[in-house]
Design an enzyme around this catalytic site. Structure first.
Site, PDB file in Angstrom:
ATOM      1  N   GLY A  46      -3.217  38.633  33.489  1.00 14.12           N
ATOM      2  CA  GLY A  46      -2.610  39.503  32.491  1.00 14.12           C
ATOM      3  C   GLY A  46      -2.475  38.760  31.178  1.00 14.12           C
ATOM      4  O   GLY A  46      -2.374  37.525  31.165  1.00 14.12           O
ATOM      5  N   GLN A  51       0.062  36.700  22.827  1.00 13.65           N
ATOM      6  CA  GLN A  51      -0.384  35.411  23.384  1.00 13.65           C
ATOM      7  C   GLN A  51      -1.648  34.887  22.706  1.00 13.65           C
ATOM      8  O   GLN A  51      -1.990  33.720  22.833  1.00 13.65           O
ATOM      9  CB  GLN A  51      -0.614  35.525  24.901  1.00 13.65           C
ATOM     10  CG  GLN A  51       0.672  35.739  25.677  1.00 13.65           C
ATOM     11  CD  GLN A  51       0.401  35.828  27.161  1.00 13.65           C
ATOM     12  OE1 GLN A  51       0.107  36.892  27.671  1.00 13.65           O
ATOM     13  NE2 GLN A  51       0.470  34.710  27.857  1.00 13.65           N
ATOM     14  N   CYS A  94       2.211  31.790  33.829  1.00 14.04           N
ATOM     15  CA  CYS A  94       1.893  32.423  32.547  1.00 14.04           C
ATOM     16  C   CYS A  94       0.917  31.530  31.781  1.00 14.04           C
ATOM     17  O   CYS A  94       1.111  30.310  31.742  1.00 14.04           O
ATOM     18  CB  CYS A  94       3.173  32.616  31.744  1.00 14.04           C
ATOM     19  SG  CYS A  94       2.919  33.367  30.134  1.00 14.04           S
ATOM     20  N   LEU A  95      -0.089  32.139  31.167  1.00 13.94           N
ATOM     21  CA  LEU A  95      -1.063  31.347  30.405  1.00 13.94           C
ATOM     22  C   LEU A  95      -0.404  30.657  29.216  1.00 13.94           C
ATOM     23  O   LEU A  95      -0.933  29.666  28.711  1.00 13.94           O
ATOM     24  CB  LEU A  95      -2.216  32.240  29.934  1.00 13.94           C
ATOM     25  CG  LEU A  95      -3.085  32.830  31.062  1.00 13.94           C
ATOM     26  CD1 LEU A  95      -4.097  33.808  30.493  1.00 13.94           C
ATOM     27  CD2 LEU A  95      -3.777  31.727  31.853  1.00 13.94           C
ATOM     28  N   HIS A 136       6.102  41.538  33.516  1.00  8.55           N
ATOM     29  CA  HIS A 136       5.951  40.206  32.911  1.00  8.55           C
ATOM     30  C   HIS A 136       5.277  40.341  31.533  1.00  8.55           C
ATOM     31  O   HIS A 136       5.748  39.763  30.547  1.00  8.55           O
ATOM     32  CB  HIS A 136       5.110  39.327  33.853  1.00  8.55           C
ATOM     33  CG  HIS A 136       4.702  38.005  33.295  1.00  8.55           C
ATOM     34  ND1 HIS A 136       5.038  36.798  33.874  1.00  8.55           N
ATOM     35  CD2 HIS A 136       3.956  37.678  32.201  1.00  8.55           C
ATOM     36  CE1 HIS A 136       4.530  35.806  33.159  1.00  8.55           C
ATOM     37  NE2 HIS A 136       3.860  36.312  32.130  1.00  8.55           N
ATOM     38  N   GLU A 137       4.199  41.135  31.474  1.00  8.91           N
ATOM     39  CA  GLU A 137       3.467  41.287  30.199  1.00  8.91           C
ATOM     40  C   GLU A 137       4.298  42.060  29.177  1.00  8.91           C
ATOM     41  O   GLU A 137       4.288  41.740  27.989  1.00  8.91           O
ATOM     42  CB  GLU A 137       2.117  41.964  30.430  1.00  8.91           C
ATOM     43  CG  GLU A 137       1.170  41.238  31.376  1.00  8.91           C
ATOM     44  CD  GLU A 137       0.955  39.769  31.039  1.00  8.91           C
ATOM     45  OE1 GLU A 137       1.036  39.412  29.846  1.00  8.91           O
ATOM     46  OE2 GLU A 137       0.727  38.984  31.961  1.00  8.91           O
ATOM     47  N   HIS A 140       6.531  39.965  27.142  1.00  8.91           N
ATOM     48  CA  HIS A 140       5.899  39.272  26.007  1.00  8.91           C
ATOM     49  C   HIS A 140       5.991  40.115  24.736  1.00  8.91           C
ATOM     50  O   HIS A 140       6.158  39.590  23.632  1.00  8.91           O
ATOM     51  CB  HIS A 140       4.420  38.992  26.293  1.00  8.91           C
ATOM     52  CG  HIS A 140       4.180  37.798  27.173  1.00  8.91           C
ATOM     53  ND1 HIS A 140       4.558  36.532  26.821  1.00  8.91           N
ATOM     54  CD2 HIS A 140       3.562  37.685  28.382  1.00  8.91           C
ATOM     55  CE1 HIS A 140       4.186  35.687  27.786  1.00  8.91           C
ATOM     56  NE2 HIS A 140       3.592  36.359  28.744  1.00  8.91           N
TER      57      HIS A 140
HETATM   58 NI    NI Z   1       2.755  35.572  30.522  1.00 11.57          NI
END
Ligand code: NI
Length: 174
Positions: A46, A51, A94-95, A136-137, A140
């Site tokens: 995701g 990000q 998470c990236l 989660h996304e 962000h």
């Molecule tokens: Ni994330």
């Protein structure tokens, strides 16, 4: 299409509250394509536009396993409604917080209303892992990363660990 740079903690941009998309034009469609390419290359399941440094309310997700066909999902101006009271716990990563995984509890099911590429309203009911990833996304888009759900002590430790995991990696001589 291009792979964009993923920003990581403690970059303050990650605390930005992203703006709704008002016009779905070529720039937005290119951004979505780039987000998929960036997510698949990472690899991740995701990615939110912030990000890659773009404060717009757009998410891309693909939770298919390696042995399954790709199942790319994207959400423009997503909104979460009707979360269940039942919680589910997944070990999240998470990236933007590389090197850190923590158990986070979130509602087990929720509905997501969003726009598709044509600007038409869509709605899906999500459960299990998809519900977790979408929440989660969504965080962000509101300037929240998953470690913000931890106690301050655990969060500070997680961010330190993430920064250390990157600086201790061998560097390419480019
Ligand atoms: Ni994330």
């Amino acid at each position: 299409m291009a792979i964009r740079e993923i920003i990581t903690v403690p970059n303050p941009l990650l605390k930005t509250i992203s703006e709704p998309v008002t016009i779905i034009d070529d720039e937005i469609l290119l951004l979505i394509d780039d987000m998929f390419e960036t997510m698949y290359a990472a690899p991740g399941i995701g990615l939110a536009a912030i990000q890659v440094g773009v404060p717009k309310r757009i998410l891309v997700i693909d939770i298919s396993r390696d042995d399954e066909a790709r199942n790319p999902l994207f959400f423009i101006n997503p909104e979460i409604i009707d979360p269940t009271d039942t919680l589910n716990s997944y070990e999240e990563g998470c990236l933007s917080v590389p090197g850190v995984w923590e158990e986070i509890e979130r509602p087990d099911e929720c509905t997501v209303n969003y726009l598709d590429k044509n600007g038409d309203e869509q709605s899906i009911r999500c459960q299990g892992m998809l519900a977790t990833v979408i929440q989660h996304e969504m965080d962000h888009l509101n300037g929240v990363v998953f470690v913000d759900h931890l106690s301050k002590l655990k969060r500070d430790r997680a961010i330190k660990k993430s920064i250390k995991s990157r600086t201790s990696e061998p560097k390419d001589d480019k």
